[in-house]
Write an enzyme that holds these catalytic residues in place. Structure first.
Site, PDB file in Angstrom:
ATOM      1  N   PRO A  11      29.332 -21.800  17.462  1.00 20.88           N
ATOM      2  CA  PRO A  11      28.069 -22.488  17.256  1.00 20.88           C
ATOM      3  C   PRO A  11      27.031 -21.666  16.489  1.00 20.88           C
ATOM      4  O   PRO A  11      26.902 -20.457  16.686  1.00 20.88           O
ATOM      5  CB  PRO A  11      27.575 -22.790  18.678  1.00 20.88           C
ATOM      6  N   ASN A  12      26.329 -22.382  15.627  1.00 20.80           N
ATOM      7  CA  ASN A  12      25.184 -21.878  14.856  1.00 20.80           C
ATOM      8  C   ASN A  12      25.574 -20.936  13.716  1.00 20.80           C
ATOM      9  O   ASN A  12      24.717 -20.542  12.923  1.00 20.80           O
ATOM     10  CB  ASN A  12      24.157 -21.181  15.787  1.00 20.80           C
ATOM     11  N   ARG A  19      19.665 -18.205   9.270  1.00 19.73           N
ATOM     12  CA  ARG A  19      19.479 -17.983  10.713  1.00 19.73           C
ATOM     13  C   ARG A  19      19.176 -16.507  10.982  1.00 19.73           C
ATOM     14  O   ARG A  19      20.047 -15.639  10.766  1.00 19.73           O
ATOM     15  CB  ARG A  19      20.774 -18.374  11.437  1.00 19.73           C
ATOM     16  N   TYR A  24      21.359 -11.204  11.634  1.00 22.04           N
ATOM     17  CA  TYR A  24      22.702 -11.550  11.176  1.00 22.04           C
ATOM     18  C   TYR A  24      22.940 -11.306   9.683  1.00 22.04           C
ATOM     19  O   TYR A  24      24.055 -11.500   9.207  1.00 22.04           O
ATOM     20  CB  TYR A  24      23.001 -13.016  11.529  1.00 22.04           C
ATOM     21  N   HIS A 101      31.952 -10.068  16.156  1.00 27.46           N
ATOM     22  CA  HIS A 101      30.531 -10.433  16.106  1.00 27.46           C
ATOM     23  C   HIS A 101      29.880  -9.706  14.944  1.00 27.46           C
ATOM     24  O   HIS A 101      30.197  -8.542  14.682  1.00 27.46           O
ATOM     25  CB  HIS A 101      29.810 -10.045  17.401  1.00 27.46           C
ATOM     26  N   ARG A 108      22.038  -5.460  22.357  1.00 29.40           N
ATOM     27  CA  ARG A 108      21.053  -6.554  22.366  1.00 29.40           C
ATOM     28  C   ARG A 108      20.685  -6.938  23.802  1.00 29.40           C
ATOM     29  O   ARG A 108      20.778  -6.114  24.699  1.00 29.40           O
ATOM     30  CB  ARG A 108      21.621  -7.724  21.544  1.00 29.40           C
TER      31      ARG A 108
HETATM   32  C1  DQA Z   1      27.154 -13.489  17.497  1.00 27.48           C
HETATM   33  C2  DQA Z   1      26.457 -12.828  18.708  1.00 27.48           C
HETATM   34  C3  DQA Z   1      26.159 -13.867  19.775  1.00 27.48           C
HETATM   35  O1  DQA Z   1      25.475 -13.265  20.865  1.00 27.48           O
HETATM   36  C4  DQA Z   1      25.282 -14.972  19.220  1.00 27.48           C
HETATM   37  O2  DQA Z   1      25.067 -15.975  20.198  1.00 27.48           O
HETATM   38  C5  DQA Z   1      25.825 -15.560  17.964  1.00 27.48           C
HETATM   39  C6  DQA Z   1      26.371 -14.647  16.959  1.00 27.48           C
HETATM   40  C7  DQA Z   1      27.324 -12.465  16.357  1.00 27.48           C
HETATM   41  O3  DQA Z   1      28.138 -12.742  15.470  1.00 27.48           O
HETATM   42  O4  DQA Z   1      26.655 -11.437  16.322  1.00 27.48           O
HETATM   43  O5  DQA Z   1      25.758 -16.755  17.741  1.00 27.48           O
HETATM   44  O6  DQA Z   1      28.443 -13.910  17.897  1.00 27.48           O
END
Ligand code: DQA
Length: 148
Positions: A11-12, A19, A24, A101, A108
């Site tokens: 997601p996202n 974002r 990121y 990730h 974090r």
């Molecule tokens: C993530 C880290 C997660 O905590 C976060 O919710 C994401 C991105 C990363 O790629 O750093 O959506 O997976």
């Protein structure tokens, strides 16, 4: 037969580029896919790149990897920290998974420092931004090569 790897994004991650770029980075998911396809072509492997915002769809894609992909790279996004269902799916498919990730989840918020994926993954790469994706391709291929 050409070795095939599934790179699955949760997601996202479709919003990468706009974002929280301070967390990121500026790279879009399309840029990351191009990076992965270039790396895959150089190594002579096939890469299927996918993203979903839906937990059930991610689980369906993990199940469908059985018999299709030799390994999986999974950035499960926030589901990393919540989803017993994704953990169970990984435990059920007998396909090795590298957890990935962009950010260093261990540096974090406390809730991001728990991963339901880590206990069922072969390993974890985090904190290297978009560069983590090609690193994860090397990692899963090395794991598959040693498992043979
Ligand atoms: C993530 C880290 C997660 O905590 C976060 O919710 C994401 C991105 C990363 O790629 O750093 O959506 O997976």
């Amino acid at each position: 037969m050409t070795c095939s790897i599934l790179i699955l994004n949760g997601p996202n991650l479709n919003l990468l580029g706009t974002r929280q770029p301070e967390v990121y980075g500026p790279t879009t998911l399309a840029d990351i896919e191009a990076l992965c396809q270039t790396k895959a072509a150089a190594l002579g492997v096939d890469v299927t790149f996918a993203q979903s915002n839906h937990e059930g769809e991610l689980i369906d894609m993990l199940h469908a990897a059985r018999g299709t992909h030799a390994g999986i790279i999974l950035n499960a996004g926030a589901y990393t920290h919540t989803s017993v269902a994704l953990m169970d799916a990984i435990s059920s498919i007998m396909v090795p998974v590298v957890e990935l990730h962009l950010s260093n989840i261990h540096a974090r918020e406390v809730f991001r420092q728990t991963s339901y994926i880590a206990p069922v993954a072969v390993g974890q790469i985090c904190g290297f931004g978009a560069a983590g994706y090609p690193l994860a391709i090397d990692a899963i291929l090395s794991y598959i090569g040693e498992a043979k």
